[in-house]
Write an enzyme that holds these catalytic residues in place. Structure first.
Site, PDB file in Angstrom:
ATOM      1  N   ASP A  88     -15.264  27.707  46.301  1.00 44.72           N
ATOM      2  CA  ASP A  88     -15.532  28.970  45.604  1.00 44.72           C
ATOM      3  C   ASP A  88     -14.308  29.867  45.683  1.00 44.72           C
ATOM      4  O   ASP A  88     -14.026  30.471  46.713  1.00 44.72           O
ATOM      5  CB  ASP A  88     -16.743  29.667  46.245  1.00 44.72           C
ATOM      6  CG  ASP A  88     -17.228  30.854  45.429  1.00 44.72           C
ATOM      7  OD1 ASP A  88     -16.522  31.268  44.489  1.00 44.72           O
ATOM      8  OD2 ASP A  88     -18.319  31.368  45.735  1.00 44.72           O
ATOM      9  N   ASP A 105     -12.948  31.395  38.706  1.00 50.74           N
ATOM     10  CA  ASP A 105     -14.052  31.145  39.632  1.00 50.74           C
ATOM     11  C   ASP A 105     -14.484  29.691  39.522  1.00 50.74           C
ATOM     12  O   ASP A 105     -15.164  29.291  38.574  1.00 50.74           O
ATOM     13  CB  ASP A 105     -15.220  32.078  39.298  1.00 50.74           C
ATOM     14  CG  ASP A 105     -16.370  31.966  40.296  1.00 50.74           C
ATOM     15  OD1 ASP A 105     -16.337  31.064  41.143  1.00 50.74           O
ATOM     16  OD2 ASP A 105     -17.304  32.784  40.201  1.00 50.74           O
TER      17      ASP A 105
END
Length: 420
Positions: free
Chosen positions: A107, A305
């Site tokens: 992440d 992301d």
């Protein structure tokens, strides 16, 4: 040092457009600007007057809550089946002595590095929990507990993950690091029973979510440390299934760039400076091209992301994309733009998004994300709502070889050869 580590495909992952969008609403506290069942609203909490059992009077607190509108126009709490709490791929990371390999979610928009602790209740294990691993610090000779170091991550849907912090030896993509702070998850909300991963490896910037400011995020700690040469302070990710032979498989590298992939793409690496003041891998993205028509977005910025399945852009740009697709429309029930299932690839526009001053092509296949309802497919690009920046997720990254250079504070990208 290993050149690349192949990502582990998650057999439990079920692709869903609206669930992936709701995940991003929760993650970024995104207020939708288009109609749909999911929203964030303000709620009032009163502690009540002292020495009474009535929840009125006393101190008043306001907090955001995530809610879902039902078919009879009532609102109810968001449930676990409403949110995509899973990922397509996991990143294998070795932790402890003897080393134990855990499959983590990569992440780049989170600074938290947490793993499932052996102290977690069996209730919070994922469905098919035998596939999941936990970390038992008592079985590692190199683990050291950090006293008075609680941490907690709370989400707008009411779910949370919390525990304590310790230091441990880890190996990421062949690069070994001593005494890395790791958050041990000892309590998880039932909302995470669909979370198949063994934890999260956050590689954004900023402080980890706990009181001790000297315990920094992994990317920040590695940047200021002496464990890596300046040229090795980076990691790379290839999420798309393109390339020849082993190159076709999604992978990551740490502390090195896979030159075979760069050569296959046939382009030099394009770099753009990163603004990490908000903790994200953020850079300027001043233009978009849809079907050959350029859209000037001179003040626009974007965040990369790897945990986002979708790409989120402003409403005007989204509308331009779907206006150019025959039969595409915004569907309130799906809370997103949908495309007729019978639209062929040739009817889809070429969408280019800028990374700094250079434009990169989105894979046309990525615009057709997943079935939304009979006869329609959920679009891979959706509205960013109230956010002031774009979210460049998997549907954009599928067409790139991405290089996250935290040593030089820059993001590098190479266009996949198949998209040229």
């Amino acid at each position: 040092m290993a050149s690349k580590i192949f990502l582990v495909e998650n057999p439990n992952y079920c692709k869903s457009g609206i669930k992936s969008y709701v995940h991003l609403i929760r993650k970024y506290r995104l207020h939708p600007t288009r109609n749909g069942p999911y929203s964030i609203s303000r709620a009032i909490h009163q502690t009540g007057r002292p020495f009474t059992d009535k929840p009125i009077g006393g101190r008043v607190r306001f907090h955001d809550v995530m809610r879902k509108q039902t078919s009879d126009d009532e609102f109810k709490q968001v449930e676990k089946d409403d949110i995509q709490n899973d990922a397509v791929f996991f990143m294998p990371v070795s932790i402890g002595t003897p080393a134990r390999t855990l499959n983590l979610v990569l992440d780049t928009a989170s600074a938290d590095f947490w793993v499932r602790s052996s102290e977690l209740s069996a209730v919070t294990l994922p469905e098919g929990g035998e596939e999941s691993h936990t970390f038992d610090p008592k079985k590692s000779s190199t683990f050291k507990d950090i006293e008075d170091s609680p941490w907690k991550v709370s989400y707008v849907d009411g779910s949370s993950v919390s525990g304590t912090i310790g230091t441990e030896d880890i190996t990421i993509g062949g690069a070994a690091f001593k005494a890395q702070p790791i958050q041990l998850a000892k309590t998880m909300s039932p909302m995470f029973t669909q979370f198949s991963a063994d934890g999260v490896l956050g590689l954004a910037f900023g402080h980890i979510n706990h009181p001790q400011e000297d315990i920094k995020a992994l990317a920040e700690r590695l940047n200021i440390g002496d464990d890596l040469k300046q040229s090795a302070k980076l990691f790379t990710v290839k999420l798309g299934s393109w390339g020849d032979s082993d190159l076709k498989k999604p992978f990551y590298t740490f502390a090195s760039i896979d030159e075979d992939t760069v050569r296959y793409c046939g382009h030099d690496v394009h770099h753009t400076p990163v603004d990490n003041s908000r903790g994200y891998w953020m850079f300027k993205s001043p233009s978009t091209t849809v079907g050959g028509k350029a859209m000037n977005r001179s003040e626009n910025k974007a965040v990369v992301d790897t945990d986002a399945a979708l790409t989120l852009l402003d409403d005007q740009t989204c509308q331009a994309i779907y206006d150019s697709i025959p039969g595409a429309l915004y569907d309130i029930e799906s809370q997103g733009f949908v495309i007729p299932s019978d639209v062929n690839i040739g009817q889809l526009p070429v969408v280019q998004l800028a990374v700094g001053e250079k434009s990169f092509v989105m894979s046309k296949e990525s615009l057709m994300f997943a079935e939304a309802k009979p006869g329609y497919v959920y679009g891979g690009v959706q509205s960013r709502g109230s956010l002031e920046f774009d979210i460049l997720g998997g549907t954009f990254l599928d067409g790139l070889y991405a290089i996250f250079d935290f040593g030089s504070l820059r993001f590098g990208a190479v266009q996949a050869n198949a998209e040229v």
